[in-house]
Design an enzyme around this catalytic site. Structure first.
Site, PDB file in Angstrom:
ATOM      1  CB  THR A 405      -1.011   0.097   1.388  1.00 48.29           C
ATOM      2  OG1 THR A 405      -1.662  -1.276   1.269  1.00 48.29           O
ATOM      3  CG2 THR A 405      -1.947   0.998   1.072  1.00 48.29           C
ATOM      4  CB  SER A 469      -9.130  -1.886   3.711  1.00 46.61           C
ATOM      5  OG  SER A 469      -7.901  -1.426   3.763  1.00 46.61           O
ATOM      6  N   GLY A 492      -0.453  -2.522   5.758  1.00 46.77           N
ATOM      7  CA  GLY A 492      -1.183  -3.886   5.977  1.00 46.77           C
ATOM      8  C   GLY A 492      -1.934  -3.919   7.373  1.00 46.77           C
TER       9      GLY A 492
END
EC number: 2.3.2.2
Length: 591
Positions: A405, A469, A492
């Site tokens: 990410t 998420s 994460g």
């Protein structure tokens, strides 16, 4: 009110990158935007602090600044920056993934949440990652076509631009198109992943990806120039034709074919792709001290920022030492993660009791009953505590979420702000390639365990659902509802911990923005407390927590990528995480 911290000099607002891998000179290869149109300034709203962009790569920071210098909205800058990140940082995010944007409008003082999370194809099923009665290993699931969700990034761009954009849509993609055509300097971060990826993934075997990242069979090297004309073509079509060029026709066909290919192909079809829609939701906001913490609602984990901050206060003794502050931070995380893991999922498919979990009576109850250091923290039951709802019974969560990410924080010259976290999930997503970009592996963000005779997990795979998420883009307002802080991180499952550290470090631990970002990360999810010991005073913190009875796991480095902007009385103060290669740039726009 404003919270004042030590001022950063302009020299400190430069790229924070590996000393052995200097940041590229973005100005030498990034194109001017396609048009000379400058956004019309709005009425003078009292904002005089200029603009700032804190983004994960200097090329992308430069693209954001190009838009801000023309009077563009923070959203314009974020779209331009992320289009570049998809090119120069494909291991972290891109067009083939999705993300969340939290947007603050200075004039109205409103905060909104734009949800561009990927969705499960219609052919997805709860047991699709099960093999012979057991869940498939993560590596097998990660590299399969089954792992690919319908990408949301481009639809998110359009939703954000329709709501907030000031500059022409096509202009936002010009910096990325120019870089893709003319080439960019490969960073140490990108190049450093590739040898390992060849050992643990199929990135060096998959059509398109293999030729791009491993030309002539060898991984690309840091410092080399890399072009991606296919990516430029895809962006040019999006710029000219809008999102329909991405969600239908040749690009959609290429994505579906890549997802379905091979023995372990998935079910994503062109109909799934054509049916995707980004969603605007209410942001979740909650008070903490004199502040209002606003973040993304489920399927995001943004509410954890409100939970952790308030639990921290309830666990903190009077006149605490630093060690007591850290222990309160650890226990607050343990409680918040336990509740998040059990309850959070796609709110369009399950009931997520967010307001009950943020209820002060419930948080007080949780703070009064922390898990003992050696015990496994358990989720709470707001229905039992509050007595106003039926209890929800789910299976224990089994979701894994690798540390991928990217994050960007931007404030424009009118005081509007965006906190955006974008992803393809694990490093390089699924490793599958289409039209110049990588496809995500977001379906592995669902709980992959499924047993028909047992209770379901809240975050179970469901057709059309968005996987839970950890991304937590966050904007904090002061007691006058004015902008105070923009923060967020990749990483994460560790994202909530990383982001909360930035908030507590600045507000409660007396740190500058730069020191709070660089402070050792401490992640307390489940049975263990992971402490980053290669940064001072990480080893001291690890030893103290171990002595207090916690199961401490020492970490030689963390994957945070915090990008933080703080609003003081006199200026914007920003920092980029030294663990990655981000940069901060600031300036002003004359009316």
């Amino acid at each position: 009110m404003r919270f004042t911290v030590a001022t950063l000099s302009l020299a400190m607002l430069t790229a924070c990158s590996d000393a052995n891998n200097p940041a590229p000179d973005a100005t030498s290869t990034t194109a001017p935007v396609a048009s000379e149109v400058v956004a019309e300034p709005t009425q003078n709203n009292g904002w005089s602090l200029g603009y700032m962009a804190a983004v994960a790569n200097p090329y992308a920071t430069d693209a954001a600044v190009q838009m801000l210098e023309r009077g563009g909205h923070a959203v314009d800058a974020a779209i331009a920056a992320h289009a570049v990140l998809g090119l120069v940082e494909p291991e972290s995010s891109g067009l083939g993934g999705g993300g969340f944007m939290v947007v603050y409008e200075q004039a109205s003082q409103n905060v909104r949440f734009l949800d561009g999370r990927e969705t499960a194809p219609a052919g997805a099923s709860p047991d699709m990652f099960m093999q012979d009665g057991e869940p498939a290993g993560f590596l097998d699931a990660w590299q399969s076509g089954k792992a690919i969700g319908v990408p949301g990034a481009v639809a998110l761009y359009k939703l954000a631009h329709d709501n907030y954009g000031k500059l022409p849509w096509a202009d936002l993609f010009a910096p990325a198109i120019r870089l893709a055509n003319e080439g960019f300097e490969v960073s140490g971060k990108l190049a450093g992943y590739l040898p390992q990826m060849a050992q643990i993934s199929r990135l060096d075997e998959n059509p398109g990806a293999a030729e791009y990242f491993y030309p002539d069979g060898a991984p690309i090297q840091a410092g080399s120039m890399l072009r991606n004309p296919d990516y430029a073509n895809t962006l040019q079509r999006i710029a000219n034709e809008g999102p329909q060029a991405f969600y239908s026709g040749e690009i959609a066909e290429a994505m579906a074919a890549s997802a379905q290919a091979g023995d372990n192909g998935g079910t994503m079809t062109i109909d799934d792709i054509a049916g995707y829609a980004a969603v605007e939701r209410e942001a979740i906001c909650g008070t903490w001290r004199v502040y209002n913490i606003c973040s993304a609602t489920p399927p995001s984990s943004g509410a954890m920022q409100i939970m952790i901050a308030n639990l921290y206060d309830r666990l903190l003794p009077d006149n605490p030492s630093q060690q007591q502050q850290i222990r309160a931070f650890v226990d607050a995380q343990r409680l918040a993660y336990a509740d998040r893991d059990y309850y959070f999922a796609d709110p369009d498919h399950v009931t997520v009791p967010v307001q009950q979990l943020l209820n002060t009576q419930y948080l007080q109850h949780r703070g009064d009953n922390p898990a003992a250091p050696g015990a496994t923290p358990q989720h709470g039951d707001p229905a039992l505590v509050l007595g106003n709802d039926n209890a929800i019974r789910w299976a224990q969560d089994s979701t894994q979420e690798p540390a991928g990410t990217t994050h960007l924080s931007i404030v424009d010259s009118e005081g509007n702000a965006i906190s955006a976290t974008m992803t393809v999930e694990a490093a390089f997503g699924s490793g599958r390639w289409a039209a110049g970009f990588l496809l995500n592996n977001e379906m592995t963000d669902f709980a992959r365990d499924y047993y028909a005779d047992q209770p379901q997990a809240a975050n179970m795979i469901r057709p059309g659902a968005r996987p839970r998420s950890s991304m937590s883009p966050t904007i904090i307002l002061d007691d006058d509802n004015k902008l105070f802080m923009v923060t967020g991180s990749p990483g994460g499952n560790s994202i909530p911990a990383y982001t909360a550290k930035s908030i507590l470090g600045i507000v409660d631990w007396g740190m500058s923005v730069e020191d709070a970002v660089a402070f050792p990360n401490i992640i307390a999810r489940g049975d263990t407390v992971r402490v980053e010991i290669n940064r001072e005073p990480g080893q001291t913190q690890a030893d103290s927590l171990r002595a207090a009875g916690y199961d401490v796991q020492e970490s030689d480095g963390e994957n945070s990528g915090l990008h933080v902007i703080l609003v003081t009385d006199d200026e914007l103060v920003g920092a980029a995480d030294p663990r990655r290669e981000g940069s901060v740039s600031a300036g002003s726009v004359n009316p």
